[in-house]
Design a protein around this motif. Structure first.
Motif, mmCIF file in Angstrom:
data_model
loop_
_atom_site.group_PDB
_atom_site.id
_atom_site.type_symbol
_atom_site.label_atom_id
_atom_site.label_comp_id
_atom_site.label_asym_id
_atom_site.label_seq_id
_atom_site.Cartn_x
_atom_site.Cartn_y
_atom_site.Cartn_z
ATOM 1 N N TYR A 152 0.902 -1.560 0.112
ATOM 2 C CA TYR A 152 0.002 0.153 -0.151
ATOM 3 C C TYR A 152 0.810 1.103 0.023
ATOM 4 O O TYR A 152 1.941 1.333 0.498
ATOM 5 C CB TYR A 152 -0.746 -0.062 1.359
ATOM 6 C CG TYR A 152 -2.228 -1.031 0.993
ATOM 7 C CD1 TYR A 152 -3.147 -0.452 0.256
ATOM 8 C CD2 TYR A 152 -2.037 -2.388 1.378
ATOM 9 C CE1 TYR A 152 -4.429 -1.492 0.296
ATOM 10 C CE2 TYR A 152 -3.014 -2.975 1.082
ATOM 11 C CZ TYR A 152 -4.146 -2.833 0.625
ATOM 12 O OH TYR A 152 -5.122 -3.571 0.372
ATOM 13 N N HIS A 153 0.530 2.230 -0.670
ATOM 14 C CA HIS A 153 1.256 3.620 -0.837
ATOM 15 C C HIS A 153 0.225 4.541 -1.584
ATOM 16 O O HIS A 153 -0.772 4.307 -1.877
ATOM 17 C CB HIS A 153 2.280 3.247 -1.701
ATOM 18 C CG HIS A 153 2.275 2.988 -3.204
ATOM 19 N ND1 HIS A 153 1.702 1.769 -3.646
ATOM 20 C CD2 HIS A 153 2.073 3.975 -4.254
ATOM 21 C CE1 HIS A 153 1.339 1.928 -5.008
ATOM 22 N NE2 HIS A 153 1.683 3.097 -5.405
ATOM 23 N N THR A 154 0.850 5.833 -1.529
ATOM 24 C CA THR A 154 0.369 6.709 -2.575
ATOM 25 C C THR A 154 1.425 7.048 -3.279
ATOM 26 O O THR A 154 2.414 6.894 -2.881
ATOM 27 C CB THR A 154 -0.366 8.049 -2.030
ATOM 28 O OG1 THR A 154 0.914 8.789 -1.067
ATOM 29 C CG2 THR A 154 -1.277 7.782 -0.948
ATOM 30 N N ASP A 155 1.379 7.342 -4.444
ATOM 31 C CA ASP A 155 2.536 7.903 -5.351
ATOM 32 C C ASP A 155 3.296 9.309 -4.664
ATOM 33 O O ASP A 155 4.357 9.463 -4.633
ATOM 34 C CB ASP A 155 2.135 8.465 -6.881
ATOM 35 C CG ASP A 155 1.592 6.976 -7.312
ATOM 36 O OD1 ASP A 155 1.495 6.080 -6.929
ATOM 37 O OD2 ASP A 155 1.260 7.264 -8.631
ATOM 38 N N ILE A 156 2.410 9.911 -3.846
ATOM 39 C CA ILE A 156 2.746 11.206 -3.246
ATOM 40 C C ILE A 156 3.801 10.687 -2.069
ATOM 41 O O ILE A 156 4.822 11.522 -2.008
ATOM 42 C CB ILE A 156 1.616 12.001 -2.459
ATOM 43 C CG1 ILE A 156 0.447 12.305 -3.473
ATOM 44 C CG2 ILE A 156 2.177 13.365 -2.126
ATOM 45 C CD1 ILE A 156 -0.817 12.804 -2.823
ATOM 46 N N ILE A 238 -4.889 5.684 -1.338
ATOM 47 C CA ILE A 238 -3.983 4.852 -1.025
ATOM 48 C C ILE A 238 -4.286 3.607 -1.945
ATOM 49 O O ILE A 238 -5.603 3.422 -2.099
ATOM 50 C CB ILE A 238 -3.643 4.430 0.522
ATOM 51 C CG1 ILE A 238 -3.334 5.439 1.113
ATOM 52 C CG2 ILE A 238 -3.110 3.009 0.627
ATOM 53 C CD1 ILE A 238 -3.299 5.175 2.918
ATOM 54 N N HIS A 239 -3.442 3.218 -2.584
ATOM 55 C CA HIS A 239 -3.778 1.906 -3.504
ATOM 56 C C HIS A 239 -2.466 0.919 -3.570
ATOM 57 O O HIS A 239 -1.518 1.253 -2.925
ATOM 58 C CB HIS A 239 -3.977 2.480 -5.079
ATOM 59 C CG HIS A 239 -2.681 3.255 -5.260
ATOM 60 N ND1 HIS A 239 -2.587 4.568 -5.230
ATOM 61 C CD2 HIS A 239 -1.635 3.105 -6.233
ATOM 62 C CE1 HIS A 239 -1.569 5.195 -5.949
ATOM 63 N NE2 HIS A 239 -1.042 3.981 -6.471
ATOM 64 N N THR A 240 -2.561 -0.208 -4.075
ATOM 65 C CA THR A 240 -1.822 -1.285 -4.329
ATOM 66 C C THR A 240 -2.063 -2.200 -5.421
ATOM 67 O O THR A 240 -3.079 -2.397 -5.672
ATOM 68 C CB THR A 240 -1.721 -2.176 -2.848
ATOM 69 O OG1 THR A 240 -0.447 -2.783 -3.173
ATOM 70 C CG2 THR A 240 -2.888 -2.871 -2.295
ATOM 71 N N ILE A 254 -0.508 6.361 -15.964
ATOM 72 C CA ILE A 254 0.112 7.639 -16.070
ATOM 73 C C ILE A 254 -0.163 8.760 -15.116
ATOM 74 O O ILE A 254 -1.254 8.355 -14.609
ATOM 75 C CB ILE A 254 0.054 8.205 -17.520
ATOM 76 C CG1 ILE A 254 -1.520 8.396 -17.700
ATOM 77 C CG2 ILE A 254 0.338 7.118 -18.588
ATOM 78 C CD1 ILE A 254 -1.537 9.388 -19.054
ATOM 79 N N ARG A 255 0.320 9.673 -15.241
ATOM 80 C CA ARG A 255 0.210 10.738 -14.302
ATOM 81 C C ARG A 255 0.100 12.009 -15.220
ATOM 82 O O ARG A 255 0.885 12.002 -15.944
ATOM 83 C CB ARG A 255 0.961 10.913 -13.086
ATOM 84 C CG ARG A 255 0.731 9.904 -11.973
ATOM 85 C CD ARG A 255 2.307 9.197 -11.699
ATOM 86 N NE ARG A 255 2.095 8.118 -11.039
ATOM 87 C CZ ARG A 255 1.784 6.919 -11.853
ATOM 88 N NH1 ARG A 255 2.129 6.688 -13.124
ATOM 89 N NH2 ARG A 255 1.844 5.573 -11.243
ATOM 90 N N ILE A 256 -0.960 12.886 -14.872
ATOM 91 C CA ILE A 256 -0.887 14.171 -15.692
ATOM 92 C C ILE A 256 -1.111 15.297 -14.558
ATOM 93 O O ILE A 256 -1.596 14.995 -13.400
ATOM 94 C CB ILE A 256 -1.884 14.220 -16.439
ATOM 95 C CG1 ILE A 256 -3.463 14.067 -16.056
ATOM 96 C CG2 ILE A 256 -1.865 13.296 -17.911
ATOM 97 C CD1 ILE A 256 -4.552 14.303 -16.850
#
Ligand SMILES: [Fe+2]
Length: 299
Positions: A152-156, A238-240, A254-256
């Protein structure tokens, strides 16, 4: 319009631990730009023609790079790939087969750039910076080191700007599940808050404490996104990934970063991984923003 911003920003790594915590607390205290735009934490958008094109492109590249000997549906890749190709590197959770997509080719990038045009016209409807190279993931069932997941994480928490929007696109049918889970912003906030907004402590617990992962399982839900749809979510969610049961999942993420949000940023964000990538145009993002790029490349 200038292609790149000139504002001087303070690098995230120069902030004191207390300032980082305050920044994170502030990130979770306010309504995000994503919530302003969509009044939700996550939304699904139909993009079926692109899902099919990306699927075809990946199948083509697998053949052209001699990674498979004959046409194989992506969900069956685990049946023909070697254990070495499927095994995860425990440190970063990346398997060898996915690394072959760090570089693609012109034909693939043409589809990607058409997809950027689609996002500009039908999704955010304003100019944005976009991830220069999309991330392709191929997750196989019963792969060595699958116990890396869930993570589990956030990209942030890994250094990404909280002003980004996460986009995740399944390239296989859901079948027994995509092996991808997300959590609401409010549940994510309660977790980050329980670590006093200290991302490193949260990430450390998520990596090393299986009980904590099991608790996160109770707060998160499997991504319900059908093939043909994309999932866009608030970057604070939060995702994984999680181990696949019986089929291979291919996906693209992707991230925008909308220019309107980038202009307001006072922090220069930088990845905490091995590459220490800067989240700025010409680094993580394409050097040209969506509008400049689309006007000048004849997409
Ligand atoms: Fe992520």
């Amino acid at each position: 319009m200038s292609m790149t911003a000139t504002m001087t920003r303070m690098n995230i790594n120069l902030l004191s631990p207390t300032d980082k915590q305050a920044l994170t607390q502030n990130t979770y205290a306010k309504k995000s730009y994503f919530q302003d735009l969509f009044t939700k934490d996550q939304i699904e958008v139909n993009c079926e023609s692109f899902s099919r094109s990306f699927q075809n492109e990946i199948e083509r590249i697998l053949l052209e790079k001699n990674l498979i000997e004959e046409e194989t549906p992506l969900e069956c890749l685990h049946e023909v790939l070697s254990d070495e190709m499927k095994a995860y590197n425990f440190d970063d959770g990346v398997n060898k087969i996915s690394t072959y997509f760090y570089e693609t080719d012109q034909a693939f990038m043409k589809v990607y750039h058409q997809y950027i045009q689609f996002l500009r016209e039908h999704f955010v409807k304003e100019p944005f910076w976009f991830q220069e190279t999309p991330t392709i993931r191929i997750h196989c069932p019963n792969a060595r080191n699958s116990h890396h997941y869930p993570r589990y994480h956030t990209d942030i928490a890994y250094g990404h700007p909280p002003e980004e929007i996460n986009i995740w696109l399944p390239l296989t049918d859901i079948l027994t599940g995509h092996g991808f889970r997300t959590m609401s912003v409010s549940s994510s906030k309660s977790i980050i808050e329980s670590f006093d907004y200290h991302y490193e402590k949260f990430i450390n617990e998520a990596i090393h404490n299986k009980n904590f992962s099991a608790y996160c399982d109770t707060l998160s839900a499997p991504a319900p996104t059908s093939f043909g749809e994309m999932l866009a979510f608030d970057p604070r969610c939060i995702h994984t990934g999680e181990p696949l049961v019986s089929h291979t999942r291919a996906s693209m993420d992707i991230r925008i970063l909308p220019l309107s949000q980038y202009k307001k940023m006072t922090i220069e964000y930088q990845g905490s991984g091995r590459r220490k990538i800067l989240f700025s145009p010409g680094n993580c993002y394409n050097i040209q923003n969506s509008d400049y790029f689309l006007e000048n490349t004849g997409i």
